[in-house]
Scaffold this active site. Structure first.
Site, PDB file in Angstrom:
ATOM      1  CG  ASP A 155     -17.929   0.538  15.579  1.00 24.65           C
ATOM      2  OD1 ASP A 155     -17.612  -0.219  14.649  1.00 24.65           O
ATOM      3  OD2 ASP A 155     -18.617   1.386  15.952  1.00 24.65           O
ATOM      4  CG  ASP A 157     -14.898   4.431  11.684  1.00 18.62           C
ATOM      5  OD1 ASP A 157     -13.813   3.720  11.777  1.00 18.62           O
ATOM      6  OD2 ASP A 157     -14.648   5.613  10.963  1.00 18.62           O
TER       7      ASP A 157
HETATM    8  P1  IMP Z   1     -16.467   0.772  11.965  1.00 24.84           P
HETATM    9  O1  IMP Z   1     -17.447   1.601  12.524  1.00 24.84           O
HETATM   10  O2  IMP Z   1     -15.350   0.732  13.184  1.00 24.84           O
HETATM   11  O3  IMP Z   1     -16.972  -0.692  12.050  1.00 24.84           O
HETATM   12  O4  IMP Z   1     -15.982   1.105  10.831  1.00 24.84           O
HETATM   13  C1  IMP Z   1     -16.652   1.349   9.793  1.00 24.84           C
HETATM   14  C2  IMP Z   1     -15.851   2.355   8.642  1.00 24.84           C
HETATM   15  O5  IMP Z   1     -14.687   1.714   8.348  1.00 24.84           O
HETATM   16  C3  IMP Z   1     -16.652   2.373   7.414  1.00 24.84           C
HETATM   17  O6  IMP Z   1     -17.648   3.593   7.374  1.00 24.84           O
HETATM   18  C4  IMP Z   1     -15.467   2.781   6.381  1.00 24.84           C
HETATM   19  O7  IMP Z   1     -15.577   4.049   6.393  1.00 24.84           O
HETATM   20  C5  IMP Z   1     -14.530   2.147   6.821  1.00 24.84           C
HETATM   21  N1  IMP Z   1     -13.705   1.133   6.191  1.00 24.84           N
HETATM   22  C6  IMP Z   1     -12.570   0.977   5.657  1.00 24.84           C
HETATM   23  N2  IMP Z   1     -12.101  -0.067   5.231  1.00 24.84           N
HETATM   24  C7  IMP Z   1     -13.550  -0.926   5.182  1.00 24.84           C
HETATM   25  C8  IMP Z   1     -13.392  -2.174   4.710  1.00 24.84           C
HETATM   26  O8  IMP Z   1     -12.773  -2.722   4.120  1.00 24.84           O
HETATM   27  N3  IMP Z   1     -14.841  -2.483   5.006  1.00 24.84           N
HETATM   28  C9  IMP Z   1     -15.630  -1.647   5.495  1.00 24.84           C
HETATM   29  N4  IMP Z   1     -15.370  -0.421   6.203  1.00 24.84           N
HETATM   30  C10 IMP Z   1     -14.363  -0.115   6.172  1.00 24.84           C
HETATM   31 MG    MG Z   2     -19.185   2.343  13.943  1.00 22.85          MG
END
Ligand code: IMP
Ligand code: MG
Length: 421
Positions: A155, A157
């Site tokens: 993942d 973030d």
């Molecule tokens: P992950 O933790 O890498 O899955 O990223 C999640 C974060 O990506 C979300 O909390 C959003 O802040 C950001 N994000 C940016 N664009 C999108 C999208 O199109 N769908 C969902 N999350 C997005």
């Molecule tokens: Mg995440």
């Protein structure tokens, strides 16, 4: 597991020893408590094995065994015979699904106890975090014993970098990912962040991409990194010869056959319903939010400087999820509504599709040879949770834990190699 471990804690930890030093030594108490905890972990391991049809893992006297015993007897178990709904584990935990590998819970407990001193504690019982970390260790121990690990998906973030930040050059995860690539593992970054242009992903991930470019990895290994964005909507592959080092992979090269059937009209209809739900909640809960509508997602983000409270975010997710579940299109098309920490998004598809597409793209890697590392594993409103349908998983709490997990895997691999020699 927490409940089971609480019993020996109550019965055997000696909190009075803190003010009565003439009593039993700390070490003697800890040894006794460790034995009880370890027995419980062995029993849970057996219950999982009975459900999933996995061989038992033998323990060496130094607790560092990493190989399957050659005389392991494979018992016919519920998952193998398709009767896992009748297993003891299923009766105890009705929501439990299938397992991809055995879990070396006993050995993992000893490993974590040597680092977290769980048995030494007199006042703080085995905690949720202890159990989460034991499960991660049990998972990677099993993967390494049955190696090689063919695909690791991450993942973005909170797993690779702090929420909303980018993967910058000094991030300690970079040399660890390069090492995995050098050892032959494919890498997928399976993130909800959904962008149509390579440049946006380059901006988020440039530390890693530049490091791969500058490394002496063979070309084939470099191409073993893909980004799966928007959960399962955009696929880019590393390519040192194009701007931003990421090349969009044409859909026909990575879409699963079920995904080809997703109709554009259904996608629009689902996002319309989700958007209406989000607008409604923003109004009712007086949220300082902006609606973001994308090709494959709709979400709410805070107005600059604003922080939503967890309860509001979760309420927003659960309302959207329920409305979509009740809709016709929500039954035809997979979607993922989740709380991103300070935003809420509804995406088309989810990370199970994202991981499955990575597995297929790399030639059909199995779930038992794939590990997804993520931070969102609560069952309500969390997006990494779905990856559990496609592969084994590790639940980390922050980017530092991701680095620790990767170091643990290297350490376990070295022990494994020593055993094989
Ligand atoms: P992950 O933790 O890498 O899955 O990223 C999640 C974060 O990506 C979300 O909390 C959003 O802040 C950001 N994000 C940016 N664009 C999108 C999208 O199109 N769908 C969902 N999350 C997005
Ligand atoms: Mg995440």
């Amino acid at each position: 597991m927490l409940g089971l471990l609480a019993v020996p804690f109550v019965l055997h930890s000696q909190p009075t020893a803190v003010f009565e030093p003439e009593g039993e030594s700390v070490d003697a108490t800890a040894t006794r408590t460790q034995r009880r905890y370890a027995e419980i972990m062995r029993d849970v391991e057996d219950i999982v094995n009975d459900h999933s049809g996995m061989p038992l893992l033998e323990l060496d006297s130094d607790h560092s065994a990493l190989s399957l015993s050659t005389n392991t007897i494979l018992t016919v178990t519920h998952q193998q015979t398709g009767t896992q709904h009748r297993s003891k584990l299923k009766l105890l935990v009705p929501s439990v699904a299938n397992f991809f590998t055995p879990l070396a819970l006993h050995d993992a407990f000893i490993w974590q106890d040597q680092r977290r001193f769980i048995s030494m504690r007199r006042f703080v019982p085995p905690s949720f975090n202890d159990v989460r970390l034991i499960l991660n260790t049990a998972q990677v121990m099993s993967l390494i014993r049955n190696g090689p690990l063919e695909l690791v998906t991450f993942d973005g973030d909170v797993t690779l970098y702090d929420d909303g930040q980018s993967l910058t050059p000094e991030n300690p995860v970079i040399p660890r990912i390069l090492k995995l690539m050098r050892n032959g593992s494919k890498i997928g970054i399976v993130t909800a962040a959904g962008y149509t242009e390579a440049h946006k992903y380059y901006e988020r991930l440039y530390g890693l991409l530049d490091a791969i470019y500058a490394s002496d990895l063979p070309q084939s290994a470099k191409q073993g990194l893909i980004i799966m964005g928007g959960e399962s909507n955009y696929c880019f592959r590393f390519d040192g010869n194009v701007p931003d080092m990421l090349k969009l992979v044409p859909k026909q090269e990575w879409l699963l056959k079920e995904m080809v059937l997703w109709e554009e009209s259904d996608i629009t209809a689902l996002l319309d319903i989700a958007e209406a739900s989000l607008r409604d909640t923003v109004k009712n809960m007086r949220m300082d939010a902006t609606i973001v509508r994308k090709e494959r997602a709709v979400g709410i983000i805070p107005q600059p400087g604003h922080k939503f409270c967890r309860e509001t975010l979760e309420e927003t997710v659960l309302i959207a999820q329920k409305i979509l579940e009740m809709s016709e299109v929500g039954n035809r098309l997979p979607f993922c509504a989740f709380n991103g920490g300070n935003d809420v998004f509804v995406d088309i598809g989810d990370k199970s599709w994202g991981v499955l597409a990575c597995q297929q793209f790399f030639g059909g890697i199995e779930g038992s040879k794939t590990l997804h590392v993520g931070d969102q594993f609560l069952s309500a409103g969390a997006n990494d949770f779905k990856a559990r349908l496609a592969c084994t998983t590790a639940w980390i709490a922050n980017p530092t834990e991701t680095v620790q997990l990767l170091d643990e895997m290297v350490e376990l691999e070295e022990i494994q190699q020593r055993k094989l020699r």
